[in-house]
Write a protein that holds these residues in place. Structure first.
Motif, PDB file in Angstrom:
ATOM      1  N   ALA A   9      -1.909  -3.471 -11.107  1.00  0.00           N
ATOM      2  CA  ALA A   9      -1.378  -3.062  -9.815  1.00  0.00           C
ATOM      3  C   ALA A   9      -0.487  -4.169  -9.261  1.00  0.00           C
ATOM      4  O   ALA A   9      -0.929  -5.297  -9.072  1.00  0.00           O
ATOM      5  CB  ALA A   9      -2.512  -2.770  -8.847  1.00  0.00           C
ATOM      6  N   LEU A  14       1.746  -5.397  -6.137  1.00  0.00           N
ATOM      7  CA  LEU A  14       1.924  -5.176  -4.715  1.00  0.00           C
ATOM      8  C   LEU A  14       3.338  -5.544  -4.297  1.00  0.00           C
ATOM      9  O   LEU A  14       3.946  -6.437  -4.859  1.00  0.00           O
ATOM     10  CB  LEU A  14       0.902  -5.996  -3.922  1.00  0.00           C
ATOM     11  CG  LEU A  14      -0.568  -5.854  -4.333  1.00  0.00           C
ATOM     12  CD1 LEU A  14      -1.445  -6.701  -3.432  1.00  0.00           C
ATOM     13  CD2 LEU A  14      -1.008  -4.397  -4.283  1.00  0.00           C
ATOM     14  N   ILE A  59       4.306  -0.790  -0.813  1.00  0.00           N
ATOM     15  CA  ILE A  59       3.893   0.203  -1.790  1.00  0.00           C
ATOM     16  C   ILE A  59       3.314  -0.508  -2.998  1.00  0.00           C
ATOM     17  O   ILE A  59       3.685  -1.647  -3.294  1.00  0.00           O
ATOM     18  CB  ILE A  59       5.097   1.099  -2.181  1.00  0.00           C
ATOM     19  CG1 ILE A  59       4.642   2.243  -3.086  1.00  0.00           C
ATOM     20  CG2 ILE A  59       6.175   0.280  -2.850  1.00  0.00           C
ATOM     21  CD1 ILE A  59       5.748   3.243  -3.371  1.00  0.00           C
ATOM     22  N   GLN A  60       2.404   0.146  -3.684  1.00  0.00           N
ATOM     23  CA  GLN A  60       1.798  -0.408  -4.878  1.00  0.00           C
ATOM     24  C   GLN A  60       2.362   0.294  -6.113  1.00  0.00           C
ATOM     25  O   GLN A  60       2.584   1.509  -6.097  1.00  0.00           O
ATOM     26  CB  GLN A  60       0.278  -0.242  -4.846  1.00  0.00           C
ATOM     27  CG  GLN A  60      -0.387  -0.942  -3.680  1.00  0.00           C
ATOM     28  CD  GLN A  60      -1.873  -0.638  -3.597  1.00  0.00           C
ATOM     29  OE1 GLN A  60      -2.373   0.239  -4.288  1.00  0.00           O
ATOM     30  NE2 GLN A  60      -2.576  -1.361  -2.752  1.00  0.00           N
ATOM     31  N   TYR A  61       2.577  -0.494  -7.155  1.00  0.00           N
ATOM     32  CA  TYR A  61       3.065   0.063  -8.411  1.00  0.00           C
ATOM     33  C   TYR A  61       1.982  -0.103  -9.471  1.00  0.00           C
ATOM     34  O   TYR A  61       1.453  -1.199  -9.657  1.00  0.00           O
ATOM     35  CB  TYR A  61       4.353  -0.640  -8.844  1.00  0.00           C
ATOM     36  CG  TYR A  61       5.487  -0.459  -7.856  1.00  0.00           C
ATOM     37  CD1 TYR A  61       6.325   0.647  -7.929  1.00  0.00           C
ATOM     38  CD2 TYR A  61       5.705  -1.394  -6.841  1.00  0.00           C
ATOM     39  CE1 TYR A  61       7.363   0.820  -7.014  1.00  0.00           C
ATOM     40  CE2 TYR A  61       6.738  -1.222  -5.930  1.00  0.00           C
ATOM     41  CZ  TYR A  61       7.554  -0.116  -6.017  1.00  0.00           C
ATOM     42  OH  TYR A  61       8.567   0.058  -5.112  1.00  0.00           O
ATOM     43  N   PHE A  62       1.651   0.969 -10.163  1.00  0.00           N
ATOM     44  CA  PHE A  62       0.570   0.966 -11.136  1.00  0.00           C
ATOM     45  C   PHE A  62       1.128   1.100 -12.552  1.00  0.00           C
ATOM     46  O   PHE A  62       2.031   1.905 -12.810  1.00  0.00           O
ATOM     47  CB  PHE A  62      -0.405   2.113 -10.880  1.00  0.00           C
ATOM     48  CG  PHE A  62      -0.987   2.115  -9.488  1.00  0.00           C
ATOM     49  CD1 PHE A  62      -1.601   0.983  -8.969  1.00  0.00           C
ATOM     50  CD2 PHE A  62      -0.915   3.244  -8.691  1.00  0.00           C
ATOM     51  CE1 PHE A  62      -2.137   0.976  -7.692  1.00  0.00           C
ATOM     52  CE2 PHE A  62      -1.447   3.263  -7.418  1.00  0.00           C
ATOM     53  CZ  PHE A  62      -2.052   2.119  -6.913  1.00  0.00           C
ATOM     54  N   ASP A 119       3.448   5.012  -8.812  1.00  0.00           N
ATOM     55  CA  ASP A 119       3.308   4.233  -7.584  1.00  0.00           C
ATOM     56  C   ASP A 119       2.283   4.890  -6.662  1.00  0.00           C
ATOM     57  O   ASP A 119       1.768   5.977  -6.944  1.00  0.00           O
ATOM     58  CB  ASP A 119       4.657   4.092  -6.865  1.00  0.00           C
ATOM     59  CG  ASP A 119       5.302   5.442  -6.580  1.00  0.00           C
ATOM     60  OD1 ASP A 119       4.649   6.295  -5.974  1.00  0.00           O
ATOM     61  OD2 ASP A 119       6.465   5.640  -6.971  1.00  0.00           O
ATOM     62  N   SER A 120       1.988   4.223  -5.557  1.00  0.00           N
ATOM     63  CA  SER A 120       0.932   4.695  -4.660  1.00  0.00           C
ATOM     64  C   SER A 120       1.338   5.923  -3.859  1.00  0.00           C
ATOM     65  O   SER A 120       0.507   6.489  -3.148  1.00  0.00           O
ATOM     66  CB  SER A 120       0.512   3.563  -3.709  1.00  0.00           C
ATOM     67  OG  SER A 120       1.634   3.021  -3.035  1.00  0.00           O
ATOM     68  N   TRP A 121       2.606   6.351  -3.955  1.00  0.00           N
ATOM     69  CA  TRP A 121       3.002   7.625  -3.352  1.00  0.00           C
ATOM     70  C   TRP A 121       2.486   8.789  -4.185  1.00  0.00           C
ATOM     71  O   TRP A 121       2.264   9.878  -3.668  1.00  0.00           O
ATOM     72  CB  TRP A 121       4.531   7.718  -3.248  1.00  0.00           C
ATOM     73  CG  TRP A 121       5.131   6.832  -2.208  1.00  0.00           C
ATOM     74  CD1 TRP A 121       5.838   5.688  -2.416  1.00  0.00           C
ATOM     75  CD2 TRP A 121       5.077   7.004  -0.788  1.00  0.00           C
ATOM     76  NE1 TRP A 121       6.237   5.134  -1.227  1.00  0.00           N
ATOM     77  CE2 TRP A 121       5.784   5.926  -0.202  1.00  0.00           C
ATOM     78  CE3 TRP A 121       4.501   7.961   0.041  1.00  0.00           C
ATOM     79  CZ2 TRP A 121       5.929   5.777   1.170  1.00  0.00           C
ATOM     80  CZ3 TRP A 121       4.653   7.816   1.418  1.00  0.00           C
ATOM     81  CH2 TRP A 121       5.358   6.741   1.960  1.00  0.00           C
ATOM     82  N   SER A 174      -3.454   7.050  -7.088  1.00  0.00           N
ATOM     83  CA  SER A 174      -4.433   6.159  -6.458  1.00  0.00           C
ATOM     84  C   SER A 174      -5.487   5.802  -7.496  1.00  0.00           C
ATOM     85  O   SER A 174      -5.660   6.504  -8.494  1.00  0.00           O
ATOM     86  CB  SER A 174      -5.089   6.826  -5.235  1.00  0.00           C
ATOM     87  OG  SER A 174      -5.800   7.992  -5.627  1.00  0.00           O
ATOM     88  N   ALA A 232      -8.279   9.569  -1.191  1.00  0.00           N
ATOM     89  CA  ALA A 232      -6.864   9.931  -1.344  1.00  0.00           C
ATOM     90  C   ALA A 232      -6.694  11.125  -2.277  1.00  0.00           C
ATOM     91  O   ALA A 232      -5.845  11.987  -2.056  1.00  0.00           O
ATOM     92  CB  ALA A 232      -6.078   8.734  -1.862  1.00  0.00           C
ATOM     93  N   TYR A 247       0.552  14.165  -8.975  1.00  0.00           N
ATOM     94  CA  TYR A 247      -0.392  13.141  -8.517  1.00  0.00           C
ATOM     95  C   TYR A 247      -1.271  12.700  -9.681  1.00  0.00           C
ATOM     96  O   TYR A 247      -1.714  13.525 -10.493  1.00  0.00           O
ATOM     97  CB  TYR A 247      -1.264  13.682  -7.383  1.00  0.00           C
ATOM     98  CG  TYR A 247      -1.991  12.606  -6.627  1.00  0.00           C
ATOM     99  CD1 TYR A 247      -1.357  11.888  -5.614  1.00  0.00           C
ATOM    100  CD2 TYR A 247      -3.309  12.288  -6.925  1.00  0.00           C
ATOM    101  CE1 TYR A 247      -2.018  10.883  -4.930  1.00  0.00           C
ATOM    102  CE2 TYR A 247      -3.982  11.287  -6.242  1.00  0.00           C
ATOM    103  CZ  TYR A 247      -3.335  10.588  -5.245  1.00  0.00           C
ATOM    104  OH  TYR A 247      -3.996   9.585  -4.557  1.00  0.00           O
TER     105      TYR A 247
END
Length: 209
Positions: free
Chosen positions: A103, A105, A112-115, A127-129, A132, A143, A192
């Motif tokens: 993750a 930051l 926003i977080q990128y995974f 990403d966190s959009w 989760s 979420a 998602y």
């Protein structure tokens, strides 16, 4: 382009044609008024008609714009949206310690977080959009509860993958006339990823410098 979206293209062409002829009519009336007559009654009538045409143009363009580009998808509308689910087992990445998900930051007003994670040898990024991480007792975190998930499949992967998997929900607009009018037939309505890990220690966090 999806052939169903041609209905939307035709609708916009007709709308633009209507706007063109309305504006052209306003222009012609103004020119005739300047050339033919300066009578007060004719001026008032022309101004009222011009105002009505401007209102029609404004309402038409705003309505079509909202309808085409700003209508939120309704995932419960099974006649127009098809929802599918897929599952992949996460691959443990070597490190000190080993991890399933990386993750990263970000900073800013809306951080926003990128995974990043790996499945079947393939690197995946999101990403966190659209995703989760779930590391609690309940495989579906808060979420993720905004979506409906196949409970039996979730329970199956909880056991077979040792709580290390990603569940993906993909919603697509169906190929039909209604979605074609909105220029969205065949397109993605929502996506998602529910990333499941056994514990938070299996998430490698990279903080901005």
């Amino acid at each position: 382009m999806n052939i169903w979206n041609l209905f939307g293209v035709i609708m916009w062409i007709l709308a633009i044609a209507i706007v063109y002829f309305l504006i052209r009519g306003i222009r012609i009336r103004r020119l005739k008024l300047e050339i033919i007559s300066q009578e007060k009654g004719i001026k008032q009538f022309t101004m009222i008609r011009d105002f009505i045409d401007f209102v029609i143009i404004f309402v038409l363009l705003i309505s079509l714009t909202l309808f085409t580009f700003f209508t939120p998808p309704d995932l419960s509308d099974h006649e127009n949206i098809k929802v599918t689910y897929s599952f992949d087992t996460l691959i443990l990445e070597p490190g000190e310690p080993s991890y399933y998900v990386k993750a990263r930051l970000s900073t800013g007003k809306k951080p926003i977080q990128y995974f990043t994670y790996w499945t079947a040898g393939a690197k995946q990024e999101t990403d966190s959009w659209h995703a989760s991480i779930s590391d609690g007792k309940d495989p579906i975190n808060i979420a993720g509860k905004q979506y409906k998930w196949p409970t039996k499949e979730i329970e199956k992967y909880e056991t077979t993958s040792e709580k290390a998997f990603v569940a993906t929900m993909l919603a697509r607009y169906k190929n039909n006339f209604w979605n074609g009018l909105k220029l969205k037939a065949g397109g993605v309505a929502d996506e998602y990823h529910l990333i499941r890990v056994p514990a938070s220690s299996f998430v490698k966090i990279s903080r901005p410098k």
